[in-house]
Write an enzyme that holds these catalytic residues in place. Structure first.
Site, PDB file in Angstrom:
ATOM      1  NE  ARG A  94      -4.091  -1.765   0.169  1.00 36.67           N
ATOM      2  CZ  ARG A  94      -5.210  -1.869   0.893  1.00 36.67           C
ATOM      3  NH1 ARG A  94      -5.528  -0.953   1.759  1.00 36.67           N
ATOM      4  NH2 ARG A  94      -5.995  -2.897   0.714  1.00 36.67           N
ATOM      5  NE  ARG A  98      -7.042   5.122   2.528  1.00 37.42           N
ATOM      6  CZ  ARG A  98      -7.826   4.220   3.112  1.00 37.42           C
ATOM      7  NH1 ARG A  98      -9.053   4.526   3.428  1.00 37.42           N
ATOM      8  NH2 ARG A  98      -7.375   3.027   3.394  1.00 37.42           N
ATOM      9  NE  ARG A 142      -9.742   7.492  -2.505  1.00 43.77           N
ATOM     10  CZ  ARG A 142     -10.631   7.855  -1.591  1.00 43.77           C
ATOM     11  NH1 ARG A 142     -10.501   9.005  -0.979  1.00 43.77           N
ATOM     12  NH2 ARG A 142     -11.647   7.080  -1.299  1.00 43.77           N
ATOM     13  CG  ASP A 165      -8.841  -3.269  -4.406  1.00 42.01           C
ATOM     14  OD1 ASP A 165      -8.264  -2.652  -3.484  1.00 42.01           O
ATOM     15  OD2 ASP A 165      -9.593  -4.236  -4.199  1.00 42.01           O
ATOM     16  CE1 TYR A 192     -12.826  -7.888   1.523  1.00 35.71           C
ATOM     17  CE2 TYR A 192     -11.236  -9.514   0.755  1.00 35.71           C
ATOM     18  CZ  TYR A 192     -11.564  -8.458   1.590  1.00 35.71           C
ATOM     19  OH  TYR A 192     -10.654  -7.976   2.488  1.00 35.71           O
TER      20      TYR A 192
HETATM   21  O1  CP3 Z   1      -0.116  -1.830  -2.445  1.00 33.55           O
HETATM   22  C1  CP3 Z   1      -0.391  -0.893  -3.241  1.00 33.55           C
HETATM   23  O2  CP3 Z   1      -0.085   0.297  -3.038  1.00 33.55           O
HETATM   24  C2  CP3 Z   1      -1.045  -1.262  -4.557  1.00 33.55           C
HETATM   25  C3  CP3 Z   1      -2.458  -1.141  -4.637  1.00 33.55           C
HETATM   26  C4  CP3 Z   1      -3.330  -2.055  -3.802  1.00 33.55           C
HETATM   27  C5  CP3 Z   1      -4.544  -1.603  -3.236  1.00 33.55           C
HETATM   28  N1  CP3 Z   1      -5.189  -2.675  -2.700  1.00 33.55           N
HETATM   29  C6  CP3 Z   1      -5.034  -0.223  -3.263  1.00 33.55           C
HETATM   30  C7  CP3 Z   1      -6.106   0.178  -2.337  1.00 33.55           C
HETATM   31  C8  CP3 Z   1      -3.222  -3.421  -3.510  1.00 33.55           C
HETATM   32  C9  CP3 Z   1      -2.085  -4.379  -3.805  1.00 33.55           C
HETATM   33  C10 CP3 Z   1      -4.414  -3.800  -2.840  1.00 33.55           C
HETATM   34  C11 CP3 Z   1      -4.691  -5.175  -2.412  1.00 33.55           C
HETATM   35  C12 CP3 Z   1      -5.919  -5.462  -1.669  1.00 33.55           C
HETATM   36  N2  CP3 Z   1      -7.152  -4.889  -1.807  1.00 33.55           N
HETATM   37  C13 CP3 Z   1      -6.034  -6.507  -0.724  1.00 33.55           C
HETATM   38  C14 CP3 Z   1      -4.944  -7.476  -0.357  1.00 33.55           C
HETATM   39  C15 CP3 Z   1      -3.912  -6.892   0.537  1.00 33.55           C
HETATM   40  C16 CP3 Z   1      -4.384  -6.583   1.912  1.00 33.55           C
HETATM   41  O3  CP3 Z   1      -4.467  -5.386   2.250  1.00 33.55           O
HETATM   42  O4  CP3 Z   1      -4.634  -7.532   2.679  1.00 33.55           O
HETATM   43  C17 CP3 Z   1      -7.346  -6.498  -0.231  1.00 33.55           C
HETATM   44  C18 CP3 Z   1      -7.918  -7.413   0.825  1.00 33.55           C
HETATM   45  C19 CP3 Z   1      -8.054  -5.472  -0.928  1.00 33.55           C
HETATM   46  C20 CP3 Z   1      -9.495  -5.118  -0.809  1.00 33.55           C
HETATM   47  C21 CP3 Z   1      -9.675  -3.739  -0.335  1.00 33.55           C
HETATM   48  N3  CP3 Z   1      -9.378  -2.606  -1.068  1.00 33.55           N
HETATM   49  C22 CP3 Z   1     -10.183  -3.332   0.915  1.00 33.55           C
HETATM   50  C23 CP3 Z   1     -10.619  -4.260   2.033  1.00 33.55           C
HETATM   51  C24 CP3 Z   1     -10.174  -1.942   0.914  1.00 33.55           C
HETATM   52  C25 CP3 Z   1     -10.745  -1.041   1.989  1.00 33.55           C
HETATM   53  C26 CP3 Z   1      -9.834  -0.898   3.135  1.00 33.55           C
HETATM   54  C27 CP3 Z   1      -9.029   0.370   3.033  1.00 33.55           C
HETATM   55  O5  CP3 Z   1      -7.804   0.287   3.232  1.00 33.55           O
HETATM   56  O6  CP3 Z   1      -9.636   1.414   2.784  1.00 33.55           O
HETATM   57  C28 CP3 Z   1      -9.626  -1.505  -0.311  1.00 33.55           C
HETATM   58  C29 CP3 Z   1      -9.411  -0.109  -0.738  1.00 33.55           C
HETATM   59  C30 CP3 Z   1      -8.041   0.256  -1.216  1.00 33.55           C
HETATM   60  N4  CP3 Z   1      -7.248  -0.494  -2.046  1.00 33.55           N
HETATM   61  C31 CP3 Z   1      -7.374   1.482  -0.962  1.00 33.55           C
HETATM   62  C32 CP3 Z   1      -6.161   1.449  -1.673  1.00 33.55           C
HETATM   63  C33 CP3 Z   1      -5.131   2.534  -1.767  1.00 33.55           C
HETATM   64  C34 CP3 Z   1      -7.920   2.626  -0.154  1.00 33.55           C
HETATM   65  C35 CP3 Z   1      -8.876   3.331  -1.036  1.00 33.55           C
HETATM   66  C36 CP3 Z   1      -8.947   4.815  -0.839  1.00 33.55           C
HETATM   67  O7  CP3 Z   1      -8.127   5.565  -1.414  1.00 33.55           O
HETATM   68  O8  CP3 Z   1      -9.878   5.215  -0.118  1.00 33.55           O
END
Ligand code: CP3
Length: 346
Positions: free
Chosen positions: A25, A29, A38, A75, A152
């Site tokens: 990540r 944010r 964003r 994602d 999911y």
């Molecule tokens: O790592 C990186 O920077 C690359 C991009 C990336 C994102 N999600 C961006 C993201 C990667 C590799 C993921 C993987 C992901 N997504 C996983 C597996 C890794 C982990 O964290 O266990 C999972 C389970 C998801 C599903 C997901 N996406 C959830 C549960 C959420 C909400 C939780 C949160 O952190 O807000 C997301 C949203 C998400 N994916 C964000 C980002 C940057 C936040 C979105 C925002 O900008 O509001």
């Protein structure tokens, strides 16, 4: 030349004085420049599908910190969306999807060949990145592991214990296994297309692997990872695969051998000394600083970072967090971590 890249050298099994470094990540944010882009995109999903802006946020942490790898901004839930599930994000809560708990819902999903229509902007992001990244930076593509994505799709949201997915597995195993098979086959196509577009490494995120016990772990975490890795090896020889069966505990042992992955990423529920002893003998490992150090910083961050590097620098290692960096992290602590890791070079 590819061999000059620190990440690819670690994945090929080379021991380095200071490990290459990137952060789960890392585009996110906690960075003001991410929040600005964003806002420009509108919302998170619009950002994922806007190739120019998705490439921009992927590059932001590379410009700011010079990480050794960039991870494609996308994602794991884009694949279910490409298969026809509805997907949206509720601010402050997380993802929501239409659910798959009945055969007719599964039967209504699209066929594997149709996923690229939705996912082509992601491949375009990869193409832009492979042109624009510095030559020493490795581009990592990724997908969710079938089990994690299925949790999911079945629940329609994130769940603390993956209860709905376990319930479907126990009550309608045939349907559950059709879903795992569809996700395995479509993940192969998705990752393969990312590689064709320029991804140099791929990572499989099995964030909920820890809730699979005993034989279930073998069938639904190991087996899909093995099928995906084998297909990637056949189609794209030389492209390394990183597996991340998060919270696998003892099941980290032997994971690389059983699946064929080139590197096992570990979370921080296991100690670096334990990983050195039990996981690293089979090849490269990635991890595993606690993400909360990115919030709290200070001497504890320095001490813990040094301890991880010292425990793992007798074998191939990629430095990373145990899980993603959180929005409340302080960008200066990220720099402190990087400086601490790189100080091993001098
Ligand atoms: O790592 C990186 O920077 C690359 C991009 C990336 C994102 N999600 C961006 C993201 C990667 C590799 C993921 C993987 C992901 N997504 C996983 C597996 C890794 C982990 O964290 O266990 C999972 C389970 C998801 C599903 C997901 N996406 C959830 C549960 C959420 C909400 C939780 C949160 O952190 O807000 C997301 C949203 C998400 N994916 C964000 C980002 C940057 C936040 C979105 C925002 O900008 O509001």
């Amino acid at each position: 030349m590819a061999e000059q890249k620190k990440i690819l050298r670690a994945l090929a099994g080379e021991t380095q004085k200071s490990p290459p470094i990137w952060m789960m990540r890392q585009a996110g944010r906690y960075l003001p420049e991410y929040r600005a882009t964003r806002a420009q995109a509108g919302d998170f999903l619009s950002l994922c599908y806007n190739s120019e802006l998705a490439a921009e946020v992927t590059l932001q942490p590379i410009r700011r910190y010079g990480f050794d790898a960039a991870i494609l901004f996308a994602d794991i839930l884009l694949l279910p969306q490409a298969l026809g599930a509805d997907l949206w994000f509720v601010t402050g809560e997380g993802p929501r999807l239409s659910t798959i708990t009945q055969q007719r819902q599964f039967d209504a999903l699209k066929s594997i060949d149709d996923i690229h229509e939705t996912l082509s902007p992601v491949y375009e992001t990869v193409k832009i990145l492979s042109r624009e990244l510095p030559k020493e930076t490795t581009l990592i593509g990724f997908a969710g592991a079938p089990w994690t994505v299925a949790t999911y799709m079945i629940a329609g949201r994130g769940t603390p214990d993956q209860g709905p997915a376990h319930a479907l597995k126990d009550e309608n195993r045939a349907l559950f296994e059709q879903l795992i098979d569809l996700l395995t086959a479509s993940t192969i196509e998705y990752l393969s297309s990312q590689i064709n577009a320029g991804a140099e490494v791929v990572k499989i995120f099995d964030s909920w692997a820890g809730s699979l016990k005993g034989e279930d772990f073998d069938r639904y975490a190991l087996e899909p990872a093995k099928r995906i890795t084998r297909a990637i090896n056949e189609r794209h020889p030389g492209v390394p695969v990183i597996g991340f069966p998060r919270e696998a505990g003892d099941k980290y042992i032997g994971f690389a051998k059983a699946t064929g992955v080139d590197c096992v990423a570990v979370d921080n529920s296991v100690s670096a000394d334990w990983v050195a002893k039990h996981v690293q003998p089979d090849g490269c490992v990635q991890g595993n600083l606690k993400s909360s150090h990115m919030v709290t910083g200070g001497q504890a961050l320095i001490d813990e970072t040094r301890q991880i590097v010292e425990a793992l620098n007798k074998g191939p290692h990629i430095f990373n967090l145990g899980h993603g960096i959180t929005p409340d992290a302080d960008p200066e602590n990220v720099q402190l971590m990087i400086d601490t890791v790189r100080s091993f070079d001098t």
